[in-house]
Design an enzyme around this catalytic site. Structure first.
Site, mmCIF file in Angstrom:
data_model
loop_
_atom_site.group_PDB
_atom_site.id
_atom_site.type_symbol
_atom_site.label_atom_id
_atom_site.label_comp_id
_atom_site.label_asym_id
_atom_site.label_seq_id
_atom_site.Cartn_x
_atom_site.Cartn_y
_atom_site.Cartn_z
ATOM 1 N N ARG A 67 -89.485 30.065 13.077
ATOM 2 C CA ARG A 67 -88.028 30.032 13.109
ATOM 3 C C ARG A 67 -87.526 31.403 13.567
ATOM 4 O O ARG A 67 -88.129 32.428 13.231
ATOM 5 C CB ARG A 67 -87.463 29.733 11.716
ATOM 6 C CG ARG A 67 -85.936 29.646 11.722
ATOM 7 C CD ARG A 67 -85.320 29.588 10.327
ATOM 8 N NE ARG A 67 -83.861 29.534 10.426
ATOM 9 C CZ ARG A 67 -83.025 29.823 9.453
ATOM 10 N NH1 ARG A 67 -83.500 30.190 8.260
ATOM 11 N NH2 ARG A 67 -81.723 29.758 9.636
ATOM 12 N N HIS A 68 -86.425 31.416 14.314
ATOM 13 C CA HIS A 68 -85.856 32.684 14.780
ATOM 14 C C HIS A 68 -85.604 33.639 13.604
ATOM 15 O O HIS A 68 -85.490 33.210 12.444
ATOM 16 C CB HIS A 68 -84.541 32.430 15.528
ATOM 17 C CG HIS A 68 -83.526 31.709 14.681
ATOM 18 N ND1 HIS A 68 -82.796 32.336 13.688
ATOM 19 C CD2 HIS A 68 -83.152 30.414 14.650
ATOM 20 C CE1 HIS A 68 -82.013 31.459 13.102
ATOM 21 N NE2 HIS A 68 -82.201 30.280 13.652
ATOM 22 N N GLY A 69 -85.455 34.919 13.905
ATOM 23 C CA GLY A 69 -85.194 35.918 12.867
ATOM 24 C C GLY A 69 -83.734 35.895 12.410
ATOM 25 O O GLY A 69 -82.953 35.014 12.802
ATOM 26 N N ALA B 78 -87.106 33.648 10.060
ATOM 27 C CA ALA B 78 -88.460 34.053 10.495
ATOM 28 C C ALA B 78 -89.578 33.265 9.812
ATOM 29 O O ALA B 78 -90.738 33.663 9.847
ATOM 30 C CB ALA B 78 -88.688 35.557 10.282
#
Length: 450
Positions: A51-53, A375
């Site tokens: 997952r994106h930060g 993240a």
């Protein structure tokens, strides 16, 4: 590190280090899970969903925040207001607390989010040195959702790896790196956008989130509304659950993005935070988790894609060829990971989460902040085991969630023979066709006389 007593309850807005507190002292050193295989089994492939930060609030959240801030500033002078002095002081502090969010921020990755990714890269490279070897760098495969925060997360991860190989040197532009920039694939990373049945029956269906709406007006939320209205000294009718939730998230955004404890955190106590966490989890449950079958079935393509990578690596090893894609990294969203974990049978409670069983669900497994913080990562590690007694035992798999070994949902074992894992998920791998799953049920053509 600034912490808040409310930190464990921020749901999908939770910081990664609140789930992995060991990282607070050294965010670049991996905490090696003792269950990880070593010795005669060597990792030959790693497929990671990340997952994106940490990101900025979305434009929609920022608009609600402005509305709330405007309400506070419109109250007039505070000294003649009813209520106690500490409420008055907090109300004043909130009105004076600068609103530093702007529309352009709309869900973008923040500097802290780039750091989340760089540090994750450094830890994974230390954890699996043979896979993240210098010569494998050019064989890296990166896939990302089209959203900037995911593309930017992929690039930040690559920069972290580059630093791992060239300590002290500043990394080149991602487009100049030998593995090339991440390629966009929304069919995989945003499968929900491509699933007609999901869009119609869940996303755009006003009644699909019935339990979320019912909980917003239920007794637990109503008592928080009354309390917050008293603290902010605004009429309770001017507030609603969405504004309360945005106030709560502001505490989390100020903490995650800027590392400051904002006065918004003082509006809520731990009991309030647990109720607000449940509200967030209810939404994730009904929209991304076990609430409706289509939520998880829409992710079959992604699940099958992961196994295609593993299958190919197994075949290559069996033919004594080098594995062509030893590392596959896919950057997506909480909405990418939750349906997939539900499809695989993880974090399933005996009873569904509803608007009416908050108390009974206090010890639930489905707590989104502990599963998909910023993240968060789900990693499949394929091992080749040297002294296997049978061909079946030659290939084994471990699954990690947020760098900890995730016991298999069906057996609670920490490792599985690759064949056994495929066998367990046979139904999904063989008979879940997204095109069929996502088709809308055919409407009867005879119903036109109604």
């Amino acid at each position: 590190q600034v912490a808040s007593a409310l930190s464990p309850y921020f749901g999908t807005k939770t910081r990664y280090e609140d789930v992995n507190p060991g990282l607070l002292s050294d965010p670049e050193a991996p905490q090696r899970d003792p269950e990880l295989l070593e010795g005669s089994c060597t990792p030959v492939q790693l497929v990671a969903l990340i997952r994106h930060g940490t990101r900025y609030p979305t434009a929609k959240q920022i608009r609600k925040l402005r509305q709330l801030h405007g309400m506070l500033q419109a109250r007039g002078p505070g000294h003649d207001r009813p209520g106690n002095a500490s409420d008055r002081d907090l109300g004043a502090a909130l009105a004076d607390w600068p609103l530093w969010y702007a529309d352009w921020m709309d869900g973008q990755l923040v500097e802290k989010g780039r750091q989340d990714m760089r540090q994750l890269a450094l830890r994974l490279a230390s954890l699996f040195p043979a896979l993240f070897s210098r010569e494998n760098y050019s064989r890296l495969r990166l896939i990302t959702s089209s959203k900037h925060r995911c593309v930017d997360s992929g690039s930040a991860f690559l920069r972290g790896l580059w630093e791992h190989y060239h300590p002290g040197l500043s990394p080149p532009d991602v487009s100049d790196m030998e593995c090339g920039p991440p390629s966009i694939n929304d069919k995989l990373m945003r499968f929900f956008d491509h699933c007609k049945k999901f869009l119609t029956e869940v996303e755009r269906n006003a009644t699909a989130l019935y339990h979320v709406e019912a909980f917003k007006t239920g007794p637990e939320m109503q008592s928080i509304l009354k309390k917050v209205a008293a603290v902010l000294q605004v009429p309770v009718n001017n507030l609603n659950a969405d504004l309360i939730q945005v106030a709560f998230f502001t505490c989390s955004f100020d903490l995650a993005i800027r590392g400051v404890k904002s006065p918004w955190c003082d509006v809520f106590d731990i009991d309030d935070a647990k109720v607000l966490e449940y509200l967030n989890d209810l939404k994730q449950y009904w929209k991304r988790g076990y609430g409706y079958t289509i939520n998880s079935r829409s992710s079959c393509t992604l699940f099958q894609d992961i196994f295609q990578h593993l299958d190919k690596a197994v075949e290559e090893k069996q033919r004594s060829q080098p594995v062509s894609s030893p590392i596959v990294l896919q950057f997506g969203h909480a909405e990418t990971l939750l349906p997939l974990l539900s499809l695989m049978g993880y974090f399933k409670d005996k009873e569904p989460l509803t608007a009416y069983n908050y108390k009974e669900q206090i010890h639930r497994k489905f707590r989104s902040g502990h599963i998909v913080p910023y993240a968060s990562n789900l990693i499949f590690v394929l091992y080749h085991c040297e002294n296997a007694k049978t061909p079946q035992e030659e290939f084994q798999v471990q699954i990690l969630l947020n760098e900890k070994v995730l016991p298999l949902a069906h057996s609670q074992e920490t490792v599985s023979l690759y064949e056994d894992l495929k066998n367990h998920y046979k139904d999904i791998l063989q008979s879940c066709q997204t095109s069929e799953e996502c088709e809308l049920p055919k409407v009867n053509s005879t119903s036109d006389e109604l």
